[in-house]
Design a protein around this motif. Structure first.
Motif, mmCIF file in Angstrom:
data_model
loop_
_atom_site.group_PDB
_atom_site.id
_atom_site.type_symbol
_atom_site.label_atom_id
_atom_site.label_comp_id
_atom_site.label_asym_id
_atom_site.label_seq_id
_atom_site.Cartn_x
_atom_site.Cartn_y
_atom_site.Cartn_z
ATOM 1 N N ARG A 85 0.612 -1.756 0.067
ATOM 2 C CA ARG A 85 0.175 -0.233 -0.543
ATOM 3 C C ARG A 85 1.190 1.001 0.017
ATOM 4 O O ARG A 85 0.780 2.307 -0.617
ATOM 5 N N TRP A 86 1.889 0.990 0.403
ATOM 6 C CA TRP A 86 2.553 2.436 0.888
ATOM 7 C C TRP A 86 3.070 2.601 -0.337
ATOM 8 O O TRP A 86 3.434 3.885 -1.148
ATOM 9 N N ALA A 88 2.288 1.967 -3.366
ATOM 10 C CA ALA A 88 0.845 2.242 -4.138
ATOM 11 C C ALA A 88 0.679 3.604 -3.957
ATOM 12 O O ALA A 88 0.859 4.405 -4.883
ATOM 13 N N GLN A 89 1.372 4.036 -3.344
ATOM 14 C CA GLN A 89 0.791 5.290 -2.939
ATOM 15 C C GLN A 89 2.078 6.487 -3.088
ATOM 16 O O GLN A 89 1.799 7.930 -3.470
ATOM 17 N N HIS A 90 3.463 6.428 -2.802
ATOM 18 C CA HIS A 90 4.081 6.720 -3.171
ATOM 19 C C HIS A 90 5.494 6.208 -4.340
ATOM 20 O O HIS A 90 6.371 7.538 -4.347
ATOM 21 N N GLY A 96 3.374 1.939 -8.779
ATOM 22 C CA GLY A 96 2.224 1.308 -8.536
ATOM 23 C C GLY A 96 1.151 0.600 -8.061
ATOM 24 O O GLY A 96 0.314 -0.527 -7.591
ATOM 25 N N ARG A 100 -0.124 -2.510 -6.224
ATOM 26 C CA ARG A 100 -1.299 -3.222 -6.541
ATOM 27 C C ARG A 100 -1.726 -4.890 -6.366
ATOM 28 O O ARG A 100 -2.648 -5.596 -6.354
ATOM 29 N N VAL A 125 -1.942 3.491 4.852
ATOM 30 C CA VAL A 125 -1.465 4.867 4.315
ATOM 31 C C VAL A 125 -1.310 6.404 3.831
ATOM 32 O O VAL A 125 -2.695 5.866 3.135
ATOM 33 N N ARG A 127 -2.121 9.247 1.863
ATOM 34 C CA ARG A 127 -1.464 9.978 0.303
ATOM 35 C C ARG A 127 -0.865 11.188 1.176
ATOM 36 O O ARG A 127 -0.345 11.435 1.990
ATOM 37 N N PRO A 128 0.354 11.156 -0.430
ATOM 38 C CA PRO A 128 1.248 12.247 0.242
ATOM 39 C C PRO A 128 1.117 13.580 0.266
ATOM 40 O O PRO A 128 -0.306 13.476 -0.476
#
Length: 229
Positions: A85-86, A88-90, A96, A100, A125, A127-128
């Motif tokens: 998940r981290w 996928a966001q970053h 990403g 997933r 996690v 979002r940025p």
């Protein structure tokens, strides 16, 4: 220890060694007799594990043998999902999406009880941050690292001055607010650290750099006094 658990423990022990390890050492790690160890190795070979070696010489597990999903503990599953998940966001768009997909594949093969726990893990996690500095797509940089190709960068320093650098990409460091490219800089003839958000443009060169990236990574670790993981 149950036999199934012992077989998994043996596989894990073999995975930790790049080079042949003696039967005596493996038996001591698992607290079993040599006779039991030899029998377990024969069982794993029969199940498709590519274990090379023989008694008196040592054993090594060749890549490619996949462990069944039941090898994962609940904590290991949560760690994998949190990491996925981290990323996928970053990560960049391709990385990403791959993260997933990997989490979905893990979920698809888990037993029902573990899958329910995965869906409700509660490890989230963020979002940025919206004000995080923009950075170029990491995809081309990752490709250049895999292929050991040079990068040509238009790079801005802290004062805003731009210079062109030809570098040998070694690694990308992920920090809370920024991403750092570790590379050998041909201009400085030394390792340098480049903030991705200061890269104005980049081009992957067709030229490969003359040293293997793994050797460069080891040299960078030594130059920074960082123990190898």
């Amino acid at each position: 220890m149950a036999r199934a658990d012992r077989l998994l423990a043996l596989l894990q022990a073999l995975r930790r060694h790049r080079y042949p390890v003696t039967g005596e050492a493996l038996a001591a790690q698992l607290s079993v007799s040599l006779r039991t160890l030899y029998r377990d190795i024969a069982t794993l070979r029969g199940q498709g594990a590519h274990i090379e070696g023989e008694a008196g010489l040592g054993y090594v597990l060749k890549p490619g043998f996949l462990l069944p999903p039941l090898m994962f503990t609940q904590e290991e599953i949560e760690a994998l999902v949190l990491g996925g998940r981290w990323v996928a966001q970053h990560g960049d768009a391709v990385l990403g999406a791959a993260a997933r997909e990997a989490v979905d594949k893990i979920a698809a093969v888990l037993p029902e009880a573990l899958r329910r726990n995965l869906d409700g893990t509660g490890l989230l996690v963020a979002r940025p941050s919206a004000d995080a500095p923009a950075a170029p797509d990491m995809g081309p940089i990752r490709v250049a690292m895999r292929d050991e190709c040079k990068l040509v960068l238009d790079y801005r320093d802290a004062g805003g001055a731009t210079s062109q650098r030809t570098v040998w990409p070694v690694a990308i460091g992920f920090f809370e607010q920024t991403r750092i490219l570790v590379a050998w800089c041909e201009l400085r003839q030394a390792f340098r650290h480049f903030r991705l958000d200061r890269i104005a443009a980049l081009e992957v060169s067709a030229a490969r750099y003359p040293r293997h990236r793994q050797a460069l990574l080891q040299a960078w670790h030594a130059s920074e006094g960082i123990p190898e993981q």
